[in-house]
Enzyme design. Structure first.
Site, PDB file in Angstrom:
ATOM      1  N   CYS A 149      -3.586  -3.422  12.712  1.00 40.37           N
ATOM      2  CA  CYS A 149      -2.572  -4.406  12.325  1.00 40.37           C
ATOM      3  C   CYS A 149      -2.567  -5.545  13.342  1.00 40.37           C
ATOM      4  CB  CYS A 149      -1.197  -3.747  12.248  1.00 40.37           C
ATOM      5  SG  CYS A 149      -1.066  -2.507  10.950  1.00 40.37           S
ATOM      6  N   ARG A 157       0.804  -1.219   0.000  1.00 35.81           N
ATOM      7  CA  ARG A 157       0.000   0.000   0.000  1.00 35.81           C
ATOM      8  C   ARG A 157       0.837   1.269   0.000  1.00 35.81           C
ATOM      9  NH1 ARG A 157      -0.737   2.966   4.261  1.00 35.81           N
ATOM     10  NH2 ARG A 157       0.026   1.306   5.626  1.00 35.81           N
TER      11      ARG A 157
END
Length: 264
Positions: free
Chosen positions: A146, A21
Site C-alpha cells: 500500500c 476488494r
C-alpha cells in the site's frame, strides 16, 4: 494533527462511494497530500490513542528484511496476522523488496543500504528512492504494498521524505504510516549526520471504509493535544543497529482509543 483531520473531513465532504476488494465499501477521494514538519513534534495522533510499540516493531521488522510474522508475534504485534499463511509467511513483501530486490541475473539489491550510502555521498541526487512495488512479484505477495514508494531529499542540513501510498485506509492505516515514515526519516537522518526535515505523505486512493464513518466523526469532534517528542539513542550509527529500546516517546497524552474493524 490538523493535516490528518482535514483529510478525513475532505473525504466526508467530497468523497465518492466505491466498492472495494474486501466487500466493505468505501468513501474515497483520489490524490491528496499532507506535510509534517518533524521539528514541530512527532506526528502521532492525539485525538485517539495509537500503539506506537507496534509501529516501531513493524518498522524494525521491515528494516531487517523479514517477511515472516514470528518476530512480530514474539513482540505481541498482531497487525499482520490476517494476511499471513499457516507458517507465518507473507511472501516477498516490504522487507524483502527493501533489502533483497531480485535482479534478472539472480543477484539482490539492498535498497536501504544503497539509499543511505547515496544520502551520505551524493545528497543532491534525485535518485534517493526505495520502492516496494515490484511488478514481477505482486502475485506472490499476500498483500501488495500500500505504501509503495518513497524518496529522500536533502537541503540545508535536513533530510525530508516523501511517500507515495497507492491505497490509504485513512482511519486505521494512515495514522500508522505517518508515524512509521516519520520515525524512519528521523533514523536515516541520524545515521547520515542530518536533522529531520519534513515528511510529505502523498495518497492515491484515500478512503474511509463504510464501517469507519461514525468513528471518523467521533475523532473529528475531539480537540487536538500537544504532539509528543520522539527521542532516539544518539549512539546508534547504522540504520540496521537500532533496537526497540533505542526509542523513547515523551509527552504522549492522547484521547482514548477508538475501536474499528480491519477490512481484510
Amino acid at each position: 494533527m490538523k493535516q490528518y483531520h482535514d483529510l478525513m473531513q475532505h473525504i466526508l465532504d467530497q468523497g465518492v462511494k466505491k466498492e472495494d476488494r474486501t466487500g466493505t465499501g468505501t468513501v474515497s477521494v483520489f490524490g491528496y497530500q499532507m506535510r509534517f514538519n518533524l521539528q514541530e513534534g512527532f506526528p502521532l495522533l492525539t485525538t485517539k490513542k495509537l500503539h506506537m510499540r507496534s509501529i516501531t516493531h513493524e518498522l524494525l521488522w521491515f528494516l531487517q528484511g523479514d517477511t515472516n510474522i514470528k518476530y512480530l508475534k514474539d513482540n505481541n504485534v498482531s497487525i499482520w496476522d490476517e494476511w499471513a499463511d499457516e507458517n507465518g509467511n507473507l511472501g516477498p513483501v516490504y522487507g524483502y523488496q527493501w533489502r533483497s530486490w531480485p535482479t534478472p541475473d539472480g543477484k539482490h539489491i539492498d535498497q536501504i543500504t544503497n539509499v543511505v550510502n547515496m544520502i551520505k555521498n551524493n545528497p543532491d541526487s534525485r535518485r534517493l528512492i526505495v520502492s516496494a512495488w515490484n511488478v514481477g512479484e505482486i502475485e506472490k505477495m499476500k498483500l501488495p504494498p500500500c505504501h509503495a514508494f518513497f524518496q529522500f531529499y536533502v537541503a540545508d542540513g535536513k533530510l525530508s521524505c516523501q511517500l507515495y501510498q497507492r491505497s490509504a485506509d485513512v482511519f486505521l492505516g494512515v495514522p500508522f504510516n505517518i508515524a512509521s515514515y516519520a520515525l524512519l526519516t528521523m533514523m536515516v537522518a541520524q545515521v547520515c549526520g542530518l536533522q529531520a526535515g519534513d515528511f510529505v505523505h502523498t495518497l492515491g486512493d484515500a478512503h474511509l471504509y463504510s464501517n469507519h464513518l461514525e468513528q471518523a466523526k467521533l475523532q473529528l469532534s475531539r480537540d487536538f493535544r500537544p504532539l509528543p517528542a520522539m527521542k532516539i539513542n544518539p549512539d546508534v550509527k547504522s540504520i540496521f543497529d537500532f533496537k526497540f529500546e533505542d526509542f523513547t516517546l515523551e509527552g504522549y497524552d492522547p484521547h482514548p482509543h477508538i475501536k474499528a474493524a480491519v477490512a481484510v
